[in-house]
Write a protein that holds these residues in place. Structure first.
Motif: not given
Length: 506
Positions: A116-129, A197-203
């Protein structure tokens, strides 16, 4: 480095296989390569101009470029303002022009959310959730040549299935490509997109989002013979509809008979309801008369109770506390237990207590009786009102049944009209197959292409353009910068050279 090589190879293959063959002479094709930022905005635009020269000679082209370069030959490119001239030999010539960050026909907006938190394409790299990706595509106001209205857009989003699970993408065609999930979208001319598009992601990381815009030209020729057969079946169905209308008419006859029985029953109900109304009225009147004497009865009983207490107080002559309705039982009980005379006085006090207790019981039950009579009178009045309403309702039911009977007669006439209408409908279906074919052509003509000339994206001065194609992509979202070994670089270079030789580019 690997990803860049993949993109270059993909662009070359797309150019050679999707773009139609160029016409002879100096007619050209344009492939517009667009580097998008992570949010979908335009970063840089390049135009690759392709000429298929049957004979050598001078090429004259137009475009406002920051720089140009010959991609396949050493022929010099001469630039004079927006005019580009090249003297070349027979064969294919590819030259690239740098258009800078000019607007494109599609306005692309890409946003990313993690939990639910907005991120830029660079900021979201490597995040999980829980990932949520929004892609909105609309027409850019700068598109004066109607590329948006005439070109289809094919978009591909590739997710690593090892990092992404529970992928949902409404409207996408989802396919497995190795260890990736490839989501493909097709946007028809003049249609934008609002993709979630939604998904559960890791890294989280992902390959570039690619978009390809081409002029849609489908060779669609429908065989309507099957449709004509269907229309014949439709005509037969209308005949069956007519037969069904007559069956409906028989059903209406049965309904009319049932309504007649309802009329008889409702008349009997009216008679019974009137009798009930009369009896309930008499009952209410009688109970009301009885209830009128309730106060007199209670007043008389109250006076007797008071007289008994007064007589008892006079007899006791102050030997005990003054007796009242509320305290006589406790006062006499206490006096009986405390007197020394265990015979005559206790007996007298006991008789007095019994007498007063018996009368209080009578007094209490008389009060309950008068209260019950009051309730009965009130409810009898309600019953009388209800019976009157029932009688009125029964009369309304009878009137409704009478109207229903009349309505069934009207329905008979309506069914007869229906049979006439089905006959007219059958007559009017003649030629429907031709009308349907004309309507199909009306719908398909916009996507069958057309005969109007293709307009140049680069410059309106370019009048001999056989095709224009748009190839767009965003940057990859990478967790860590990949290290490319010397062996991998050599392998990638050899692969590029083989592809270039295969398609005559080197």
């Amino acid at each position: 480095m690997k990803s860049i090589v993949k993109i270059l190879i993909t662009l070359i293959i797309i150019t050679l296989f999707i773009v139609p063959a160029a016409a002879a002479g100096t007619q050209k094709e344009e492939v517009i390569y667009v580097n998008l930022n992570g949010d979908g905005s335009v970063s840089h635009v390049y135009a690759v101009n392709i000429f298929d020269m049957q004979t050598g000679g001078r090429i004259t082209d137009y475009g406002s470029y920051a720089s140009v370069r010959n991609m396949v030959t050493t022929d010099q490119i001469n630039v004079n303002g927006d005019e580009i001239t090249i003297d070349t030999n027979p064969g294919k010539l590819y030259y690239e022009g740098d258009l800078g960050s000019v607007p494109i026909p599609w306005d692309v907006d890409i946003t990313y959310y993690m939990d639910g938190v907005p991120y830029s394409a660079d900021e979201i790299a490597g995040k999980s959730g829980d990932l949520e990706m929004h892609i909105v595509i609309i027409k850019d106001p700068s598109d004066t040549e109607d590329f948006y209205e005439k070109y289809a857009l094919m978009m591909t989003v590739t997710l690593d299935a090892n990092k992404c699970s529970n992928i949902t993408a409404s409207g996408a065609t989802m396919a497995n490509v190795g260890s990736d999930k490839q989501l493909s979208y097709t946007l028809f001319p003049g249609k934008g997109a609002d993709v979630v598009i939604t998904s559960s992601v890791v890294d989280f990381g992902m390959d570039a989002i690619s978009l390809n815009g081409i002029r849609l030209s489908l060779d669609v020729d429908l065989d309507t013979s099957d449709m004509e057969d269907d229309l014949t079946e439709l005509s037969d169905g209308i005949v069956e509809l007519d037969d069904g209308a007559w069956e409906l008419r028989d059903g209406v006859e049965n309904l009319s008979s049932g309504v007649g029985e309802l009329l008889i029953g409702s008349d009997q109900l009216v008679s019974g309801a009137r009798q009930l109304d009369s009896g309930a009225g008499s009952l209410s009147l009688g109970l009301t008369y009885i209830a009128v004497n309730n106060n007199n009865l209670m007043n008389g009983a109250d006076q007797i109770f008071s007289g008994l207490l007064a007589s008892a107080n006079a007899h006791l002559s102050g030997s005990v506390s003054t007796l009242t309705k509320d305290n006589y039982a406790s006062v006499l009980t206490s006096a009986i237990s405390s007197t020394n005379d265990t015979t005559k006085q206790q007996q007298q006090l006991g008789q007095l207590l019994t007498q007063l207790t018996t009368y209080e019981w009578f007094y209490t039950n008389l009060s309950s009786y008068t209260t019950g009579v009051g309730y009965a009178a009130a409810n009898a009045s309600l019953l009388s009102n209800g019976a009157s309403s029932l009688s009125s309702g029964a009369s309304s039911l009878y009137e409704g049944a009478y109207e229903l009977n009349s309505g069934t007669n009207d329905l008979k006439e309506g069914v007869a009209n229906l049979t006439n209408g089905t006959g007219e409908l059958r007559d009017n279906t003649t030629g429907l197959d031709t009308k349907l074919t004309d309507k199909i052509n009306e719908v398909l003509d916009p996507i069958r292409g057309g005969t109007e000339n293709t307009k140049s994206f680069v410059s309106e001065k370019n009048t001999e353009v056989s095709s224009v194609q748009f190839v767009m992509h965003t940057p990859e979202i990478k967790v860590l910068e990949e290290e490319t070994t010397v062996e991998e670089k050599t392998e990638n270079l050899n692969l590029m050279q083989r592809v270039m030789r295969l398609f005559g580019l080197a």
